[in-house]
Design a protein around this motif. Structure first.
Motif, PDB file in Angstrom:
ATOM      1  N   ASP A 141       0.836  -1.194   0.000  1.00 52.87           N
ATOM      2  CA  ASP A 141       0.000   0.000   0.000  1.00 52.87           C
ATOM      3  C   ASP A 141       0.876   1.251   0.000  1.00 52.87           C
ATOM      4  N   ASP A 142       1.813   1.270  -0.944  1.00 53.89           N
ATOM      5  CA  ASP A 142       2.796   2.347  -1.049  1.00 53.89           C
ATOM      6  C   ASP A 142       2.732   2.889  -2.476  1.00 53.89           C
ATOM      7  N   ASP A 143       3.375   4.005  -2.738  1.00 55.02           N
ATOM      8  CA  ASP A 143       3.431   4.502  -4.107  1.00 55.02           C
ATOM      9  C   ASP A 143       4.819   4.256  -4.693  1.00 55.02           C
ATOM     10  N   LEU A 144       4.940   4.481  -5.977  1.00 54.06           N
ATOM     11  CA  LEU A 144       6.193   4.195  -6.679  1.00 54.06           C
ATOM     12  C   LEU A 144       7.095   5.431  -6.654  1.00 54.06           C
ATOM     13  N   THR A 145       7.649   5.747  -5.488  1.00 49.75           N
ATOM     14  CA  THR A 145       8.487   6.943  -5.374  1.00 49.75           C
ATOM     15  C   THR A 145       9.939   6.599  -5.091  1.00 49.75           C
ATOM     16  N   ASP A 146      10.334   5.336  -5.255  1.00 50.28           N
ATOM     17  CA  ASP A 146      11.701   4.918  -4.982  1.00 50.28           C
ATOM     18  C   ASP A 146      12.651   5.569  -5.995  1.00 50.28           C
ATOM     19  N   ASP A 147      13.516   6.458  -5.493  1.00 52.41           N
ATOM     20  CA  ASP A 147      14.438   7.188  -6.371  1.00 52.41           C
ATOM     21  C   ASP A 147      15.389   6.254  -7.115  1.00 52.41           C
ATOM     22  N   ASP A 148      15.873   5.202  -6.434  1.00 51.28           N
ATOM     23  CA  ASP A 148      16.781   4.251  -7.095  1.00 51.28           C
ATOM     24  C   ASP A 148      16.112   3.573  -8.286  1.00 51.28           C
ATOM     25  N   LEU A 149      14.839   3.215  -8.111  1.00 47.74           N
ATOM     26  CA  LEU A 149      14.090   2.567  -9.191  1.00 47.74           C
ATOM     27  C   LEU A 149      14.011   3.485 -10.403  1.00 47.74           C
ATOM     28  N   TRP A 150      13.654   4.742 -10.188  1.00 49.24           N
ATOM     29  CA  TRP A 150      13.484   5.659 -11.303  1.00 49.24           C
ATOM     30  C   TRP A 150      14.818   6.035 -11.941  1.00 49.24           C
TER      31      TRP A 150
END
Length: 196
Positions: free
Chosen positions: A139-148
């Motif tokens: 239940d989180d959003d896709l804000t992972d800086d490493d991923l982007w």
């Protein structure tokens, strides 16, 4: 039904003719005389059909046949279709064969680059789908800086691959255009050098 004997074809050959026939059998890769004769008959019928197609302006069928025979390594039949009678025709055929081999190699390089680009995009999609599923579970959003950062890096890499692809296509166009000049300013093809 007639007995099999009635369907037999017999021929007497001189020593030289027999040697030629044996050479033809080796070229065909067959051991039996019957198979070699059948293949020779088929080849002769094919040449007659190609000649008729050519005279009836069905040049596409002849061009397809030349490509098929070239792919099979049947150079003597390709030469027969080109109606080789002099050294100019022979050199033109050599140019065509070299062009064909070069184009095949360049197309393989283009296909490799396309596959590489597709694999890169599939990898990016897979990682993004996995991250999305994980974000939904937590239940989180896709804000992972490493991923982007990783996604951006992969997209930049893929754009380099696409630039490579574009350059290979340009090279192919340039090479086929310049080979026209090598052949005396015209494209050497069955359309302008076959069975006059």
């Amino acid at each position: 039904m007639k007995p099999l004997k009635d369907k037999l074809i017999q021929a007497r050959l001189s020593e030289d003719e027999l040697a030629d026939f044996e050479e033809v059998k080796r070229e065909f890769g067959v051991a039996g005389n019957s198979k070699a004769m059948r293949q020779m008959i088929q080849d002769e019928k094919m040449l007659m059909k190609a000649k008729n197609d050519w005279h009836n302006d069905n040049r596409d069928a002849v061009t397809a046949l030349v490509q098929q025979l070239n792919d099979q390594g049947r150079l003597p039949l390709v030469q027969a279709l080109y109606g080789l009678t002099n050294t100019k025709s022979s050199s033109e055929l050599s140019i065509v064969r070299d062009q064909y081999a070069d184009i095949q190699q360049q197309l393989q390089a283009i296909m490799y680059t396309i596959t590489k680009s597709g694999n890169n995009l599939n990898q990016i999609a897979h990682v993004l789908n996995a991250a999305k599923q994980q974000a939904e579970q937590e239940d989180d959003d896709l804000t992972d800086d490493d991923l982007w950062r990783w996604v951006a890096k992969q997209l930049v890499e893929n754009s380099r691959v696409l630039v490579e692809l574009q350059q290979e296509i340009i090279n192919l166009k340039n090479d086929t255009g310049s080979s026209n000049q090598k052949a005396g300013g015209t494209v050497v093809s069955p359309g302008n050098s076959l069975m006059s």
